[in-house]
Design a protein around this motif. Structure first.
Motif, PDB file in Angstrom:
ATOM      1  N   UNK A 212      48.862  47.812  50.675  1.00 36.95           N
ATOM      2  CA  UNK A 212      48.413  48.484  51.893  1.00 36.95           C
ATOM      3  C   UNK A 212      47.821  49.863  51.617  1.00 36.95           C
ATOM      4  N   UNK A 213      48.452  50.647  50.743  1.00 35.11           N
ATOM      5  CA  UNK A 213      47.919  51.982  50.442  1.00 35.11           C
ATOM      6  C   UNK A 213      46.597  51.882  49.701  1.00 35.11           C
ATOM      7  N   UNK A 214      46.537  51.018  48.693  1.00 31.79           N
ATOM      8  CA  UNK A 214      45.309  50.869  47.911  1.00 31.79           C
ATOM      9  C   UNK A 214      44.151  50.409  48.786  1.00 31.79           C
ATOM     10  N   UNK A 215      44.431  49.565  49.774  1.00 27.44           N
ATOM     11  CA  UNK A 215      43.372  49.058  50.650  1.00 27.44           C
ATOM     12  C   UNK A 215      42.768  50.162  51.504  1.00 27.44           C
ATOM     13  N   UNK A 238      43.351  39.752  54.174  1.00 23.12           N
ATOM     14  CA  UNK A 238      42.868  40.907  54.936  1.00 23.12           C
ATOM     15  C   UNK A 238      42.235  40.425  56.234  1.00 23.12           C
ATOM     16  N   UNK A 239      42.615  41.061  57.330  1.00 23.37           N
ATOM     17  CA  UNK A 239      42.032  40.778  58.639  1.00 23.37           C
ATOM     18  C   UNK A 239      41.233  41.988  59.116  1.00 23.37           C
ATOM     19  N   UNK A 240      40.273  41.791  60.012  1.00 21.48           N
ATOM     20  CA  UNK A 240      39.524  42.934  60.551  1.00 21.48           C
ATOM     21  C   UNK A 240      40.457  43.902  61.278  1.00 21.48           C
ATOM     22  N   UNK A 293      41.042  35.106  58.426  1.00 24.99           N
ATOM     23  CA  UNK A 293      40.962  35.899  57.204  1.00 24.99           C
ATOM     24  C   UNK A 293      39.931  35.319  56.241  1.00 24.99           C
ATOM     25  N   UNK A 294      39.860  33.993  56.155  1.00 23.58           N
ATOM     26  CA  UNK A 294      38.872  33.347  55.289  1.00 23.58           C
ATOM     27  C   UNK A 294      37.452  33.641  55.773  1.00 23.58           C
ATOM     28  N   UNK A 295      37.264  33.655  57.082  1.00 26.57           N
ATOM     29  CA  UNK A 295      35.953  33.979  57.638  1.00 26.57           C
ATOM     30  C   UNK A 295      35.600  35.441  57.360  1.00 26.57           C
ATOM     31  N   UNK A 321      50.142  41.436  55.395  1.00 28.75           N
ATOM     32  CA  UNK A 321      48.745  41.250  55.792  1.00 28.75           C
ATOM     33  C   UNK A 321      48.100  42.621  55.955  1.00 28.75           C
ATOM     34  N   UNK A 322      46.929  42.797  55.347  1.00 35.01           N
ATOM     35  CA  UNK A 322      46.228  44.073  55.425  1.00 35.01           C
ATOM     36  C   UNK A 322      45.180  44.034  56.532  1.00 35.01           C
TER      37      UNK A 322
END
Length: 537
Positions: A212-215, A238-240, A293-295, A321-322
Motif C-alpha cells: 500500500x505505501x509503495x503504491x 489494484x482498483x481505481x 481489477x483485471x479491466x 487490495x490497493x
C-alpha cells in the motif's frame, strides 16, 4: 556505510528481541515515594491512544497519562509522511464518531489532513495535559503483590492500576536483513521514516516492495527520479481510486446540518458491511470485483509482458487490495523497471535480485511493512509470572475479544490480535474496543475488584471459534501469503466478521469469562477468583 533516517515512534520501542536493560531491578528503582501513580497509563497517541484518552475523560476517569515516545501526537499518521501518503478509507468513515469533521478536503484524505485532525482532537477534548512526550516505554511489569503495573520509561517510572496498549501494529518498520546492506554507499530509509532532506531528483532509486505505501510512493516520485527500479515479489490487485474534492457546499451542509454528515457516514458504513460476506464466508462473490481489477490493469498497461508481471495469480482480497489511478501508469513509464523478484543481496551500490539480475542505484526506499504479527510491545511487557508477552505469544498472538490476555491482568489492547480489517475503517474497531475498556474499568470499580484477567477457557474458546471461522475466508483460501499470517501460517491479524458483529462482541464485559483479583485489606495478598460472588461469599 548505509545511512538511514530514524524517528521515535509511539510509546514502545521497536525491538522485537529480548527486553532492553531497563533498570527494573529493586536497586535501580526510583524511591517509591517519588514514583507517580495513575489509575490508567495509555501507551501511544495515535487514533487508539487519543480515543482511549477521550473515552476515559468522558467516563469520569481523569487520573491517567498518555505515554508517547515521539514529540507529538498522530501515531502512524505522524510517522508516515512519504510523498503521496493518504488513507484508502473514505474520510467521513475514517474519523471518530464523537468527533465528526465537516471540513475534510477530499473523499480520501491525505496524511497532513489526518494528522491535523488528530492534533485538533487532542486539543478540543482536553487531552494535552495528560500527554507525556519523549517518554518511551522500556518495560511494563505486573507486580502481583501490589496488584499494579510498574512502567519504566525513558523519562522515569510510573505505576498504574491498568495499562492500555495502543501503540498499534503499524508502529515499527520491518527492513529485511540483506547481505551487503550495511555497506551500501547510498541513502537507505523505510517508507515510514522518510528523509525529506534527501533530494531524489535525477537519482537512481530502488523501491523494495509493492504494498500500500509503495503504491503511493512510486507514482509520486517517478516523474522526478532519473531511474526507478521496483522490486516486486508478489503483485497486488489494484482498483481505481474514486477520489475527488469535497465541494464547499458539501462542507457547509455537513457543518450546518450535522445529520447530512451522519447520513454520509452511515451510507459508507453500510456499503462496507455489505462486502463482509464476500471476504469471510463466500469468497467466490469477489469474482466480479476481480474482473474490475483485471479491466483496470488492461486499460492502464499496454505492454503485455509488463501486464503479465503485474497480474496476481491469487484471488482478489487474499492480500490487501490497493486503490490507485496512477500506480500502473508510473510502472509503465519509460524510466521505470519492474523486477518481478525479491532482493537477494547488495554488492556496493549494486542490488542483486533473486533472479540474478543486477541494478545500480543511488538510494533505496524500503516499503516492506511493519512488525505486525510480532508486536514490538511483546518483549517489554512482563506478566504475573514474569513471562513476557513475546514468550506467551511464541505460538501466535491471541487475546480474548482482541483485548485482554491471560496472565497479564489489567492490560487492555486497542487494535489487539485479530482486530484488523480488510475492507473497512479501523476506527470502528477501535471505538468498539474502547467501549469494552471503559466497561471493564467501571465494572471493576462497581464490584470492588482490583484487577481482571481472562480465564484460560474463555480465551482458548474465543480463539478456537475465531480460527474456525477464519478457515473459510479469502485470506485463508485465496492462494497467497500475506502479512496477515504469522510464520506458522496462522492469521492473527484480521477479524473474520463484520464490524457490527465485533461491536456486539465487545459491548459489555462478561464476568463469566474473567477471574477477578481483589484485596481484602491493604496488606493482604491479592485473591483471585472466577467471580466476585465467590470472593465475597
Amino acid at each position: 556505510m548505509a545511512s538511514s533516517s530514524k524517528r521515535p515512534r509511539s510509546g514502545v520501542s521497536g525491538t522485537s528481541g529480548a527486553s532492553a536493560d531497563t533498570g527494573s531491578s529493586p536497586e535501580a528503582r526510583e524511591p517509591e515515594e517519588s514514583v507517580p501513580h495513575v489509575r490508567v497509563a495509555v501507551i501511544g497517541s495515535g487514533f487508539g491512544g487519543l480515543g482511549a484518552a477521550v473515552r476515559l475523560r468522558r467516563a469520569g476517569i481523569t487520573d491517567f497519562v498518555v505515554l508517547e515516545r515521539a514529540d507529538s501526537v498522530g501515531g502512524t499518521w505522524r510517522d508516515n509522511s512519504y510523498p503521496g501518503c493518504a488513507c484508502d478509507v473514505p474520510s467521513h468513515l475514517y474519523s471518530f464518531s464523537f468527533a465528526p469533521n465537516p471540513d475534510w478536503p477530499r473523499s480520501f484524505s491525505g496524511q497532513p489532513d489526518i494528522r491535523a485532525y488528530l492534533e485538533k482532537v487532542a486539543t478540543v477534548f482536553g487531552i494535552r495535559p495528560h500527554l507525556r512526550f519523549n517518554t518511551e516505554v522500556l518495560e511494563a511489569r505486573w507486580e502481583s503483590e501490589a496488584t499494579r503495573w510498574r512502567i519504566t520509561t525513558s523519562a522515569g517510572q510510573w505505576t498504574a492500576d491498568a495499562v492500555v496498549a495502543a501503540a498499534g501494529p503499524l508502529a515499527d518498520p520491518q527492513i529485511p536483513e540483506l547481505p551487503g546492506l550495511s555497506a551500501f554507499p547510498g541513502k537507505v530509509f523505510h517508507s515510514s521514516r522518510w528523509d525529506h532532506e534527501f533530494d531524489l531528483a535525477g537519482k537512481r532509486v530502488a523501491v523494495v516492495g509493492t504494498g500500500a505505501s509503495a503504491a503511493q510512493i512510486i507514482p509520486s516520485i517517478q516523474p522526478e527520479v532519473g531511474k526507478l527500479t521496483v522490486f516486486q515479489r508478489t503483485p497486488a490487485w489494484v482498483l481505481p481510486r474514486r477520489d475527488r474534492e469535497i465541494s464547499p457546499l458539501e462542507k457547509w451542509l455537513h457543518g450546518r446540518l450535522p445529520v447530512t454528515a451522519k447520513i454520509r457516514r452511515g451510507t459508507l458504513f453500510a456499503l462496507r458491511e455489505l462486502q463482509v460476506d464476500a471476504f469471510v464466508r463466500r469468497p467466490g462473490l469477489l469474482r466480479v470485483v476481480q474482473q474490475l481489477a483485471e479491466r483496470h490493469i488492461a486499460q492502464s498497461v499496454q505492454d503485455p509482458a509488463l501486464r503479465a508481471k503485474l497480474t496476481p495469480d491469487y484471488r482478489i482480497g487474499c492480500k490487501r487490495i490497493l486503490l490507485s489511478n496512477t500506480y500502473y501508469p508510473a510502472l509503465a513509464a519509460a524510466n521505470t523497471e519492474v523486477v518481478s523478484s525479491g532482493l537477494r543481496e547488495l554488492r556496493g551500490s549494486t542490488l542483486v535480485a533473486a533472479d540474478g539480475s543486477e541494478h545500480e542505484v543511488d538510494a533505496i526506499v524500503f516499503g516492506t511493512g511493519f512488525h505486525v504479527t510480532d508486536m514490538p510491545i511483546g518483549a517489554r511487557v512482563f506478566g504475573a509470572d514474569g513471562t513476557t508477552l513475546a514468550e506467551e505469544w511464541k505460538g501466535g498472538m491471541e487475546a480474548l475479544r482482541g483485548s485482554t490476555v491471560r496472565g497479564f491482568p489489567n492490560l487492555f489492547f486497542v487494535i489487539g490480535p485479530n482486530t484488523g480489517l480488510g475492507n473497512s475503517s479501523m476506527i470502528l474497531m477501535i471505538e468498539s474496543q474502547l467501549n469494552y475498556l471503559i466497561d471493564a474499568l467501571t465494572t471493576l470499580a462497581s464490584v470492588g475488584a482490583t484487577a481482571m484477567q481472562p480465564t484460560a477457557r474463555a480465551q482458548r474458546q474465543w480463539n478456537l471459534e475465531l480460527q474456525h471461522r477464519m478457515d473459510r475466508t479469502v485470506w485463508t483460501t485465496g492462494g497467497c501469503r500475506s502479512w496477515y499470517l504469522d510464520p506458522s501460517g496462522k492469521n492473527t491479524v484480521l477479524w473474520p466478521g463484520s464490524t457490527t458483529a465485533f461491536r456486539r462482541a465487545t459491548r459489555k464485559v462478561d464476568l463469566a469469562e474473567y477471574e477477578l483479583i481483589m484485596r481484602t485489606s491493604p496488606t493482604a495478598a491479592p485473591t483471585t477468583a472466577r467471580t466476585v460472588q465467590e470472593v465475597t461469599a
